[in-house]
Design a protein around this motif. Structure first.
Motif, short mmCIF file in Angstrom:
data_model
loop_
_atom_site.label_atom_id
_atom_site.label_comp_id
_atom_site.label_asym_id
_atom_site.label_seq_id
_atom_site.Cartn_x
_atom_site.Cartn_y
_atom_site.Cartn_z
N SER A 177 -7.70 36.77 0.50
CA SER A 177 -6.63 36.46 -0.45
C SER A 177 -6.76 37.33 -1.69
N THR A 227 7.67 38.10 -2.52
CA THR A 227 7.24 38.67 -1.24
C THR A 227 6.62 37.62 -0.31
N ILE A 229 3.75 36.18 -0.74
CA ILE A 229 2.30 36.36 -0.68
C ILE A 229 1.63 35.42 -1.68
N CYS A 284 -9.42 41.44 -4.82
CA CYS A 284 -9.22 41.16 -3.41
C CYS A 284 -10.48 40.45 -2.91
N LYS A 311 -3.52 45.67 1.81
CA LYS A 311 -2.14 45.86 2.28
C LYS A 311 -1.21 44.87 1.59
N ARG A 312 -1.67 43.64 1.43
CA ARG A 312 -0.86 42.64 0.72
C ARG A 312 -0.76 42.99 -0.76
N THR A 315 1.82 45.62 -1.36
CA THR A 315 3.17 45.05 -1.36
C THR A 315 3.51 44.44 -2.72
#
Length: 324
Positions: A177, A227, A229, A284, A311-312, A315
């Protein structure tokens, strides 16, 4: 009366011992005045301080000369942590400048740190991305660790976005996450502001009551929501490393109020705040530190999970840049 007399005798003995020691004039315990009546110390005389103003200016001048006719000068700087190099892919028509091409710029020896600046526009915003950083556990000083941040500040950026790979301490946060950094705890035992202050760079005593910009955090939270997320929010603890945390240390960090822990970021953020930059930070979360059932991890695992979380974050970062 007896007590007073005894105290006076002890004071006299102490003074006699100090006279016999006759410490030399250039001892680190002494300061002396130069011809301008300015108090100096070994740190002043030898340049042994953490703001390395001249090196920063020389490096920024060299970098500006390489790029100013090729790209727009950056508005925001971005520092990429372990396994997060993919964010540089947001830059259109990127211009790459290896750290090795810049005078006195420190080089990282950590895997996944490319060791270069990336300049160009990302979602319409001129940016400079520091793709890789050095760490104090590599033997670098806080001045070296903060060199990239200060060079970006010297180029005129208005804000800095820092990222890192970190271990989750909050049991409600999952590995993989993303956490937006609301505050930090500097447990490195060091500061990039030690030594003489350069008033051109920032104040002697920078205020740290609101290090991370609330407006930028609000933009990040809206970007993540748009998004779909999940974005955690918490306190990052910065340690010197390179060893990972023991169960007892993990309990201590949680008791201090930390939600994530890593080996970077805090010194760079202090330097950025000193320069008056707006700051946004992300961790991260690559593993979960549960002190009663600690699981081992490795750099390879950290890079792998950071790549997936990255990658998240890419975004979310794309959405953030579009709003700046």
């Amino acid at each position: 009366m007896y007590i007073f007399a005894g105290y006076a005798a002890e004071q006299a003995k102490t003074k006699a011992v100090l006279r016999r020691l006759a410490l030399p004039a250039k001892s680190a315990l002494h300061c002396r005045s130069n011809t301008n009546n300015r108090i100096t110390s070994p740190a002043n005389e030898e340049g042994n301080h953490m703001q390395n103003f001249i090196k920063v200016q020389n490096c920024a001048k060299a970098l500006r000369g390489m790029v100013e006719t090729k790209v727009k000068m950056p508005r925001y700087g971005i520092v990429l942590g372990t396994g997060l190099g993919g964010i540089a892919g947001l830059v259109e028509k990127p211009l790459f400048v290896p750290f090795a091409d810049l005078p006195d710029f420190p080089l990282s020896g950590v895997a996944s740190h490319a060791g270069r600046f990336v300049l160009g526009e990302a979602r319409g915003v001129p940016v400079i991305i520091q793709q890789g950083r050095c760490h104090i556990y590599e033997g670098y000083s806080p001045a070296d660790v903060c060199m990239g941040t200060r060079v970006m500040g010297a180029l005129g950026v208005e804000g800095l976005i820092v990222t890192n790979a970190a271990g989750a301490l909050n049991p409600r946060f999952d590995a993989g996450s993303i956490m937006v950094i609301a505050d930090h705890i500097n447990l490195t035992g060091q500061s990039p502001l030690t030594g003489p202050n350069h008033d051109e760079a920032g104040p002697r005593f920078p205020d740290m009551s609101a290090v991370y910009d609330p407006d930028l955090m609000a933009v990040a939270e809206k970007a993540a929501l748009s998004t779909g997320i999940r974005l955690e929010k918490g306190v990052y603890a910065g340690l010197p490393g390179p060893q990972l945390e023991t169960p007892a240390e993990t309990r201590m960090l949680r008791a201090l109020g930390a939600d994530a822990v890593g080996m970077s970021t805090v010194l760079e953020v202090i330097a950025a705040k000193h320069m008056g930059l707006k700051i946004l930070g992300f961790s991260c979360l690559t593993n979960k530190n549960l002190p009663d059932c600690m699981a081992g991890t490795s750099l390879e695992e950290v890079i792998e999970v950071a790549g997936l979380a990255g990658k998240r974050l890419t975004t979310v970062m794309s959405q953030i840049l579009s709003k700046l």
